[in-house]
Design a protein around this motif. Sequence first.
Motif, PDB file in Angstrom:
ATOM      1  N   MET A 163      24.402 101.240   6.655  1.00  0.00           N
ATOM      2  CA  MET A 163      24.843 100.376   7.719  1.00  0.00           C
ATOM      3  C   MET A 163      23.627 100.014   8.567  1.00  0.00           C
ATOM      4  SD  MET A 163      27.951 100.830  10.476  1.00  0.00           S
ATOM      5  CE  MET A 163      27.800 102.572  10.599  1.00  0.00           C
ATOM      6  N   GLN A 164      23.448  98.720   8.819  1.00  0.00           N
ATOM      7  CA  GLN A 164      22.286  98.250   9.551  1.00  0.00           C
ATOM      8  C   GLN A 164      22.742  97.337  10.687  1.00  0.00           C
ATOM      9  OE1 GLN A 164      19.344  96.583   7.016  1.00  0.00           O
ATOM     10  NE2 GLN A 164      17.950  96.108   8.678  1.00  0.00           N
ATOM     11  N   LEU A 165      22.255  97.605  11.894  1.00  0.00           N
ATOM     12  CA  LEU A 165      22.608  96.787  13.046  1.00  0.00           C
ATOM     13  C   LEU A 165      21.980  95.403  12.906  1.00  0.00           C
ATOM     14  CD1 LEU A 165      23.911  96.598  15.910  1.00  0.00           C
ATOM     15  CD2 LEU A 165      21.695  97.338  16.803  1.00  0.00           C
ATOM     16  N   ILE A 166      22.811  94.375  12.950  1.00  0.00           N
ATOM     17  CA  ILE A 166      22.324  93.000  12.888  1.00  0.00           C
ATOM     18  C   ILE A 166      21.997  92.512  14.297  1.00  0.00           C
ATOM     19  CG2 ILE A 166      22.940  90.615  12.356  1.00  0.00           C
ATOM     20  CD1 ILE A 166      24.731  91.664  10.132  1.00  0.00           C
ATOM     21  N   THR A 167      22.937  92.703  15.213  1.00  0.00           N
ATOM     22  CA  THR A 167      22.733  92.227  16.574  1.00  0.00           C
ATOM     23  C   THR A 167      23.633  92.971  17.552  1.00  0.00           C
ATOM     24  OG1 THR A 167      22.680  90.262  17.997  1.00  0.00           O
ATOM     25  CG2 THR A 167      24.407  90.333  16.338  1.00  0.00           C
ATOM     26  N   ARG A 168      23.196  93.025  18.783  1.00  0.00           N
ATOM     27  CA  ARG A 168      23.983  93.596  19.880  1.00  0.00           C
ATOM     28  C   ARG A 168      23.893  92.607  21.034  1.00  0.00           C
ATOM     29  NH1 ARG A 168      21.513  98.436  20.632  1.00  0.00           N
ATOM     30  NH2 ARG A 168      23.048  99.529  19.400  1.00  0.00           N
ATOM     31  N   ASN A 169      25.029  92.095  21.480  1.00  0.00           N
ATOM     32  CA  ASN A 169      25.059  91.097  22.554  1.00  0.00           C
ATOM     33  C   ASN A 169      25.946  91.547  23.691  1.00  0.00           C
ATOM     34  OD1 ASN A 169      25.153  87.997  20.578  1.00  0.00           O
ATOM     35  ND2 ASN A 169      23.543  89.461  20.855  1.00  0.00           N
ATOM     36  N   LYS A 170      25.561  91.177  24.895  1.00  0.00           N
ATOM     37  CA  LYS A 170      26.456  91.318  26.039  1.00  0.00           C
ATOM     38  C   LYS A 170      27.543  90.257  25.900  1.00  0.00           C
ATOM     39  CE  LYS A 170      24.350  94.487  28.522  1.00  0.00           C
ATOM     40  NZ  LYS A 170      24.932  95.791  28.707  1.00  0.00           N
ATOM     41  N   LEU A 171      28.769  90.617  26.245  1.00  0.00           N
ATOM     42  CA  LEU A 171      29.863  89.655  26.169  1.00  0.00           C
ATOM     43  C   LEU A 171      29.923  88.828  27.448  1.00  0.00           C
ATOM     44  CD1 LEU A 171      32.718  91.748  24.544  1.00  0.00           C
ATOM     45  CD2 LEU A 171      31.501  89.834  23.548  1.00  0.00           C
ATOM     46  N   ASN A 172      30.032  87.540  27.283  1.00  0.00           N
ATOM     47  CA  ASN A 172      30.241  86.633  28.401  1.00  0.00           C
ATOM     48  C   ASN A 172      31.754  86.534  28.609  1.00  0.00           C
ATOM     49  OD1 ASN A 172      30.801  84.287  29.919  1.00  0.00           O
ATOM     50  ND2 ASN A 172      28.880  83.341  29.258  1.00  0.00           N
ATOM     51  N   LYS A 173      32.253  87.220  29.627  1.00  0.00           N
ATOM     52  CA  LYS A 173      33.692  87.324  29.835  1.00  0.00           C
ATOM     53  C   LYS A 173      34.355  85.959  30.042  1.00  0.00           C
ATOM     54  CE  LYS A 173      33.584  92.083  31.643  1.00  0.00           C
ATOM     55  NZ  LYS A 173      32.858  92.569  30.563  1.00  0.00           N
ATOM     56  N   HIS A 174      33.663  85.034  30.697  1.00  0.00           N
ATOM     57  CA  HIS A 174      34.211  83.697  30.907  1.00  0.00           C
ATOM     58  C   HIS A 174      34.365  82.964  29.569  1.00  0.00           C
ATOM     59  CE1 HIS A 174      35.042  79.816  32.685  1.00  0.00           C
ATOM     60  NE2 HIS A 174      34.021  79.304  32.010  1.00  0.00           N
ATOM     61  N   LEU A 175      33.328  83.044  28.733  1.00  0.00           N
ATOM     62  CA  LEU A 175      33.373  82.402  27.418  1.00  0.00           C
ATOM     63  C   LEU A 175      34.475  83.001  26.553  1.00  0.00           C
ATOM     64  CD1 LEU A 175      31.937  80.388  25.471  1.00  0.00           C
ATOM     65  CD2 LEU A 175      30.599  82.329  24.684  1.00  0.00           C
ATOM     66  N   ILE A 176      34.631  84.331  26.610  1.00  0.00           N
ATOM     67  CA  ILE A 176      35.664  85.001  25.813  1.00  0.00           C
ATOM     68  C   ILE A 176      37.055  84.588  26.289  1.00  0.00           C
ATOM     69  CG2 ILE A 176      36.628  87.232  25.136  1.00  0.00           C
ATOM     70  CD1 ILE A 176      33.845  86.558  23.937  1.00  0.00           C
ATOM     71  N   GLN A 177      37.267  84.518  27.606  1.00  0.00           N
ATOM     72  CA  GLN A 177      38.573  84.100  28.131  1.00  0.00           C
ATOM     73  C   GLN A 177      38.901  82.674  27.699  1.00  0.00           C
ATOM     74  OE1 GLN A 177      40.938  85.692  29.346  1.00  0.00           O
ATOM     75  NE2 GLN A 177      40.126  87.525  30.284  1.00  0.00           N
ATOM     76  N   LYS A 178      37.903  81.808  27.716  1.00  0.00           N
ATOM     77  CA  LYS A 178      38.084  80.419  27.292  1.00  0.00           C
ATOM     78  C   LYS A 178      38.441  80.361  25.802  1.00  0.00           C
ATOM     79  CE  LYS A 178      35.678  76.006  27.587  1.00  0.00           C
ATOM     80  NZ  LYS A 178      34.441  75.343  27.935  1.00  0.00           N
ATOM     81  N   ARG A 179      37.712  81.132  25.006  1.00  0.00           N
ATOM     82  CA  ARG A 179      37.977  81.170  23.557  1.00  0.00           C
ATOM     83  C   ARG A 179      39.356  81.757  23.274  1.00  0.00           C
ATOM     84  NH1 ARG A 179      34.828  80.884  18.889  1.00  0.00           N
ATOM     85  NH2 ARG A 179      35.578  82.149  17.171  1.00  0.00           N
ATOM     86  N   LEU A 180      39.746  82.809  24.006  1.00  0.00           N
ATOM     87  CA  LEU A 180      41.052  83.431  23.837  1.00  0.00           C
ATOM     88  C   LEU A 180      42.167  82.452  24.187  1.00  0.00           C
ATOM     89  CD1 LEU A 180      42.825  85.898  23.247  1.00  0.00           C
ATOM     90  CD2 LEU A 180      42.450  86.635  25.610  1.00  0.00           C
ATOM     91  N   SER A 181      41.984  81.702  25.247  1.00  0.00           N
ATOM     92  CA  SER A 181      42.975  80.709  25.659  1.00  0.00           C
ATOM     93  C   SER A 181      43.161  79.646  24.577  1.00  0.00           C
ATOM     94  CB  SER A 181      42.540  80.061  26.967  1.00  0.00           C
ATOM     95  OG  SER A 181      43.451  79.073  27.347  1.00  0.00           O
ATOM     96  N   LYS A 182      42.050  79.150  24.006  1.00  0.00           N
ATOM     97  CA  LYS A 182      42.121  78.168  22.910  1.00  0.00           C
ATOM     98  C   LYS A 182      42.831  78.759  21.699  1.00  0.00           C
ATOM     99  CE  LYS A 182      38.174  75.096  23.455  1.00  0.00           C
ATOM    100  NZ  LYS A 182      36.874  74.722  22.896  1.00  0.00           N
ATOM    101  N   PHE A 183      42.483  80.004  21.372  1.00  0.00           N
ATOM    102  CA  PHE A 183      43.091  80.700  20.235  1.00  0.00           C
ATOM    103  C   PHE A 183      44.607  80.806  20.415  1.00  0.00           C
ATOM    104  CE2 PHE A 183      44.580  84.616  18.216  1.00  0.00           C
ATOM    105  CZ  PHE A 183      44.083  84.500  16.930  1.00  0.00           C
ATOM    106  N   GLN A 184      45.025  81.207  21.620  1.00  0.00           N
ATOM    107  CA  GLN A 184      46.450  81.378  21.897  1.00  0.00           C
ATOM    108  C   GLN A 184      47.191  80.045  21.864  1.00  0.00           C
ATOM    109  OE1 GLN A 184      46.259  83.519  25.615  1.00  0.00           O
ATOM    110  NE2 GLN A 184      46.323  85.495  24.595  1.00  0.00           N
ATOM    111  N   ASN A 185      46.572  78.999  22.381  1.00  0.00           N
ATOM    112  CA  ASN A 185      47.204  77.676  22.352  1.00  0.00           C
ATOM    113  C   ASN A 185      47.314  77.144  20.929  1.00  0.00           C
ATOM    114  OD1 ASN A 185      47.608  77.533  25.096  1.00  0.00           O
ATOM    115  ND2 ASN A 185      45.687  76.457  25.487  1.00  0.00           N
ATOM    116  N   CYS A 186      46.272  77.344  20.151  1.00  0.00           N
ATOM    117  CA  CYS A 186      46.245  76.829  18.782  1.00  0.00           C
ATOM    118  C   CYS A 186      47.247  77.541  17.879  1.00  0.00           C
ATOM    119  CB  CYS A 186      44.838  76.965  18.215  1.00  0.00           C
ATOM    120  SG  CYS A 186      44.644  76.347  16.540  1.00  0.00           S
ATOM    121  N   TYR A 187      47.271  78.882  17.944  1.00  0.00           N
ATOM    122  CA  TYR A 187      48.116  79.652  17.037  1.00  0.00           C
ATOM    123  C   TYR A 187      49.426  80.107  17.662  1.00  0.00           C
ATOM    124  CZ  TYR A 187      44.004  79.753  14.083  1.00  0.00           C
ATOM    125  OH  TYR A 187      42.938  79.389  13.309  1.00  0.00           O
TER     126      TYR A 187
END
Length: 120
Positions: free
Chosen positions: A1-25
Amino acid sequence: MQLITRNKLNKHLIQKRLSKFQNCYQIKNSLVFWSTLWQDLTDLPEKFKNSSSWLLTEKIIVNQLNNLSIGDEIELYFIDEQLVKEKHLVTLELRIIRQQEMVIKIQLILLAEESWNEFF
């Protein structure tokens, strides 16, 4: 197992993406949403995202059921790659981290046009 990347989560971006996901599906509180977050990783080349890699399976393991709020960071690990009929079957592990503890672990199997081994 090899680490590819580690990122801080942008909570605003995630909420926006989650909202789109919920509306779409038309799905509320779905664990499936978490398996899409690897698409937003900034250190991952575009050639591995969306049109070049298709999610075939996902296995979601939740460590803390009572705390599924958005984490602090996300880690993506490369597990394995196999060549099958000139396509690459790539196994990855996505980890959602909150307060330095893994909250969700997702094993992803992708069908990819590009070799992920060349990334390393």
